[in-house]
Motif scaffolding. Structure first.
Motif, PDB file in Angstrom:
ATOM      1  N   GLN A  76       0.841  -1.185   0.000  1.00  0.00           N
ATOM      2  CA  GLN A  76       0.000   0.000   0.000  1.00  0.00           C
ATOM      3  C   GLN A  76       0.880   1.239   0.000  1.00  0.00           C
ATOM      4  O   GLN A  76       1.946   1.253   0.617  1.00  0.00           O
ATOM      5  CB  GLN A  76      -0.937  -0.019   1.204  1.00  0.00           C
ATOM      6  CG  GLN A  76      -1.871  -1.221   1.114  1.00  0.00           C
ATOM      7  CD  GLN A  76      -3.045  -1.112   2.028  1.00  0.00           C
ATOM      8  OE1 GLN A  76      -3.620  -0.039   2.186  1.00  0.00           O
ATOM      9  NE2 GLN A  76      -3.432  -2.223   2.617  1.00  0.00           N
ATOM     10  N   TYR A  77       0.428   2.236  -0.719  1.00  0.00           N
ATOM     11  CA  TYR A  77       1.170   3.484  -0.861  1.00  0.00           C
ATOM     12  C   TYR A  77       0.250   4.667  -0.613  1.00  0.00           C
ATOM     13  O   TYR A  77      -0.925   4.636  -0.981  1.00  0.00           O
ATOM     14  CB  TYR A  77       1.748   3.623  -2.276  1.00  0.00           C
ATOM     15  CG  TYR A  77       2.843   2.650  -2.605  1.00  0.00           C
ATOM     16  CD1 TYR A  77       4.178   2.974  -2.354  1.00  0.00           C
ATOM     17  CD2 TYR A  77       2.568   1.414  -3.180  1.00  0.00           C
ATOM     18  CE1 TYR A  77       5.196   2.082  -2.668  1.00  0.00           C
ATOM     19  CE2 TYR A  77       3.580   0.523  -3.493  1.00  0.00           C
ATOM     20  CZ  TYR A  77       4.889   0.863  -3.231  1.00  0.00           C
ATOM     21  OH  TYR A  77       5.896  -0.023  -3.541  1.00  0.00           O
ATOM     22  N   LEU A  78       0.819   5.706  -0.012  1.00  0.00           N
ATOM     23  CA  LEU A  78       0.159   7.003   0.030  1.00  0.00           C
ATOM     24  C   LEU A  78       0.600   7.732  -1.224  1.00  0.00           C
ATOM     25  O   LEU A  78       1.794   7.769  -1.537  1.00  0.00           O
ATOM     26  CB  LEU A  78       0.578   7.791   1.267  1.00  0.00           C
ATOM     27  CG  LEU A  78       0.131   7.211   2.603  1.00  0.00           C
ATOM     28  CD1 LEU A  78       0.706   8.034   3.752  1.00  0.00           C
ATOM     29  CD2 LEU A  78      -1.383   7.153   2.693  1.00  0.00           C
ATOM     30  N   ARG A  80       0.140  11.294  -3.738  1.00  0.00           N
ATOM     31  CA  ARG A  80      -0.310  12.689  -3.829  1.00  0.00           C
ATOM     32  C   ARG A  80       0.170  13.262  -5.151  1.00  0.00           C
ATOM     33  O   ARG A  80       1.328  13.086  -5.533  1.00  0.00           O
ATOM     34  CB  ARG A  80       0.281  13.480  -2.664  1.00  0.00           C
ATOM     35  CG  ARG A  80      -0.100  14.932  -2.621  1.00  0.00           C
ATOM     36  CD  ARG A  80       0.434  15.597  -1.360  1.00  0.00           C
ATOM     37  NE  ARG A  80       1.875  15.783  -1.409  1.00  0.00           N
ATOM     38  CZ  ARG A  80       2.481  16.900  -1.817  1.00  0.00           C
ATOM     39  NH1 ARG A  80       1.764  17.924  -2.224  1.00  0.00           N
ATOM     40  NH2 ARG A  80       3.788  16.990  -1.810  1.00  0.00           N
ATOM     41  N   THR A  95      -4.559  13.346  -0.558  1.00  0.00           N
ATOM     42  CA  THR A  95      -3.626  12.224  -0.519  1.00  0.00           C
ATOM     43  C   THR A  95      -4.465  10.973  -0.352  1.00  0.00           C
ATOM     44  O   THR A  95      -5.357  10.925   0.495  1.00  0.00           O
ATOM     45  CB  THR A  95      -2.647  12.349   0.665  1.00  0.00           C
ATOM     46  OG1 THR A  95      -1.867  13.544   0.490  1.00  0.00           O
ATOM     47  CG2 THR A  95      -1.697  11.159   0.729  1.00  0.00           C
ATOM     48  N   GLN A  97      -4.654   6.502  -0.251  1.00  0.00           N
ATOM     49  CA  GLN A  97      -3.915   5.272   0.023  1.00  0.00           C
ATOM     50  C   GLN A  97      -4.404   4.228  -0.961  1.00  0.00           C
ATOM     51  O   GLN A  97      -5.592   3.923  -1.025  1.00  0.00           O
ATOM     52  CB  GLN A  97      -4.146   4.798   1.455  1.00  0.00           C
ATOM     53  CG  GLN A  97      -3.312   3.573   1.798  1.00  0.00           C
ATOM     54  CD  GLN A  97      -3.340   3.254   3.285  1.00  0.00           C
ATOM     55  OE1 GLN A  97      -3.507   4.145   4.108  1.00  0.00           O
ATOM     56  NE2 GLN A  97      -3.157   1.995   3.616  1.00  0.00           N
ATOM     57  N   ARG A  99      -3.689   0.299  -3.057  1.00  0.00           N
ATOM     58  CA  ARG A  99      -3.120  -1.045  -2.941  1.00  0.00           C
ATOM     59  C   ARG A  99      -2.692  -1.513  -4.329  1.00  0.00           C
ATOM     60  O   ARG A  99      -3.437  -1.362  -5.299  1.00  0.00           O
ATOM     61  CB  ARG A  99      -4.143  -2.019  -2.376  1.00  0.00           C
ATOM     62  CG  ARG A  99      -3.593  -3.458  -2.279  1.00  0.00           C
ATOM     63  CD  ARG A  99      -4.637  -4.456  -1.834  1.00  0.00           C
ATOM     64  NE  ARG A  99      -5.196  -4.058  -0.563  1.00  0.00           N
ATOM     65  CZ  ARG A  99      -6.426  -4.378  -0.163  1.00  0.00           C
ATOM     66  NH1 ARG A  99      -7.217  -5.092  -0.931  1.00  0.00           N
ATOM     67  NH2 ARG A  99      -6.854  -3.995   1.010  1.00  0.00           N
ATOM     68  N   PHE A 140       4.971   9.551  -3.631  1.00  0.00           N
ATOM     69  CA  PHE A 140       4.378   8.343  -3.074  1.00  0.00           C
ATOM     70  C   PHE A 140       5.277   7.762  -1.997  1.00  0.00           C
ATOM     71  O   PHE A 140       6.488   7.944  -2.015  1.00  0.00           O
ATOM     72  CB  PHE A 140       4.093   7.304  -4.166  1.00  0.00           C
ATOM     73  CG  PHE A 140       5.315   6.766  -4.859  1.00  0.00           C
ATOM     74  CD1 PHE A 140       5.855   5.541  -4.520  1.00  0.00           C
ATOM     75  CD2 PHE A 140       5.934   7.494  -5.879  1.00  0.00           C
ATOM     76  CE1 PHE A 140       6.986   5.048  -5.169  1.00  0.00           C
ATOM     77  CE2 PHE A 140       7.057   7.007  -6.528  1.00  0.00           C
ATOM     78  CZ  PHE A 140       7.577   5.783  -6.173  1.00  0.00           C
ATOM     79  N   GLN A 141       4.631   7.098  -1.053  1.00  0.00           N
ATOM     80  CA  GLN A 141       5.337   6.539   0.085  1.00  0.00           C
ATOM     81  C   GLN A 141       4.684   5.244   0.498  1.00  0.00           C
ATOM     82  O   GLN A 141       3.471   5.191   0.682  1.00  0.00           O
ATOM     83  CB  GLN A 141       5.308   7.538   1.243  1.00  0.00           C
ATOM     84  CG  GLN A 141       5.926   7.046   2.515  1.00  0.00           C
ATOM     85  CD  GLN A 141       5.822   8.088   3.632  1.00  0.00           C
ATOM     86  OE1 GLN A 141       5.433   9.220   3.396  1.00  0.00           O
ATOM     87  NE2 GLN A 141       6.168   7.696   4.822  1.00  0.00           N
ATOM     88  N   GLN A 142       5.468   4.188   0.649  1.00  0.00           N
ATOM     89  CA  GLN A 142       4.913   2.908   1.082  1.00  0.00           C
ATOM     90  C   GLN A 142       4.503   3.008   2.556  1.00  0.00           C
ATOM     91  O   GLN A 142       5.214   3.596   3.366  1.00  0.00           O
ATOM     92  CB  GLN A 142       5.932   1.790   0.908  1.00  0.00           C
ATOM     93  CG  GLN A 142       5.351   0.422   1.185  1.00  0.00           C
ATOM     94  CD  GLN A 142       6.336  -0.698   0.933  1.00  0.00           C
ATOM     95  OE1 GLN A 142       7.338  -0.528   0.270  1.00  0.00           O
ATOM     96  NE2 GLN A 142       6.032  -1.867   1.473  1.00  0.00           N
ATOM     97  N   VAL A 143       3.335   2.441   2.868  1.00  0.00           N
ATOM     98  CA  VAL A 143       2.859   2.411   4.252  1.00  0.00           C
ATOM     99  C   VAL A 143       2.733   0.989   4.754  1.00  0.00           C
ATOM    100  O   VAL A 143       2.750   0.058   4.015  1.00  0.00           O
ATOM    101  CB  VAL A 143       1.506   3.148   4.435  1.00  0.00           C
ATOM    102  CG1 VAL A 143       1.690   4.632   4.240  1.00  0.00           C
ATOM    103  CG2 VAL A 143       0.450   2.614   3.500  1.00  0.00           C
TER     104      VAL A 143
END
Length: 143
Positions: A76-78, A80, A95, A97, A99, A140-143
């Motif tokens: 999963q990524y955030l 924006r 922003t 989230q 998958r 983007f940032q992996q969560v």
């Protein structure tokens, strides 16, 4: 002899916390996002299993840069939108989230632009940018 606090220590600690709140490190990456539309099945991650899709339809196919030989499935990524070729395309306050459910290179539906980092579902793309755009620049940032 009594211990006395040095005023410069308090000043130094205050400056450190001030700078730490202003110049916090960013752990996000930048890339591009395109969009793809139905049909979404079958996928490279879970074949014809429709339960892989989140109920809010915020999902994506991974481009080669994040595919990681299939290890990206389910990540999963955030995401924006940060810019686009046409001013006003991004919804910078949004922003989302998402998958990863597929691989861009082999997805049934072709992306609006080839070579993107992440290929968003039409719902996901429309949440962060004007859906008439072919691609946008993202953070983007992996969560």
């Amino acid at each position: 002899m009594s211990k006395q606090q040095h005023p410069w220590r308090l000043w130094l600690v205050t400056v450190f916390f001030f700078l730490a709140t202003i110049f916090h490190p960013s752990f996000a990456d930048v890339g591009t996002a395109a969009q793809y539309s139905p049909p979404y099945l079958p996928t490279a991650c879970s074949g014809n299993d429709a339960s892989q899709f989140p109920t809010n339809n915020l999902f994506a196919a991974a481009g080669d840069g994040i595919w990681d030989n299939g290890a990206s499935c389910g990540r999963q990524y955030l995401v924006r939108c940060i810019s686009a070729a046409t001013p006003g395309t991004c919804n910078p306050s949004q922003t989302i989230q998402i998958r990863i459910v597929d691989r861009a290179e082999t997805s049934v539906s072709r992306p609006s632009t080839n070579g993107a980092t992440i290929i968003l579902s039409t719902t996901a793309f429309g949440a962060i940018a004007n859906p008439s755009a072919a691609s946008v620049n993202i953070e983007f940032q992996q969560v």
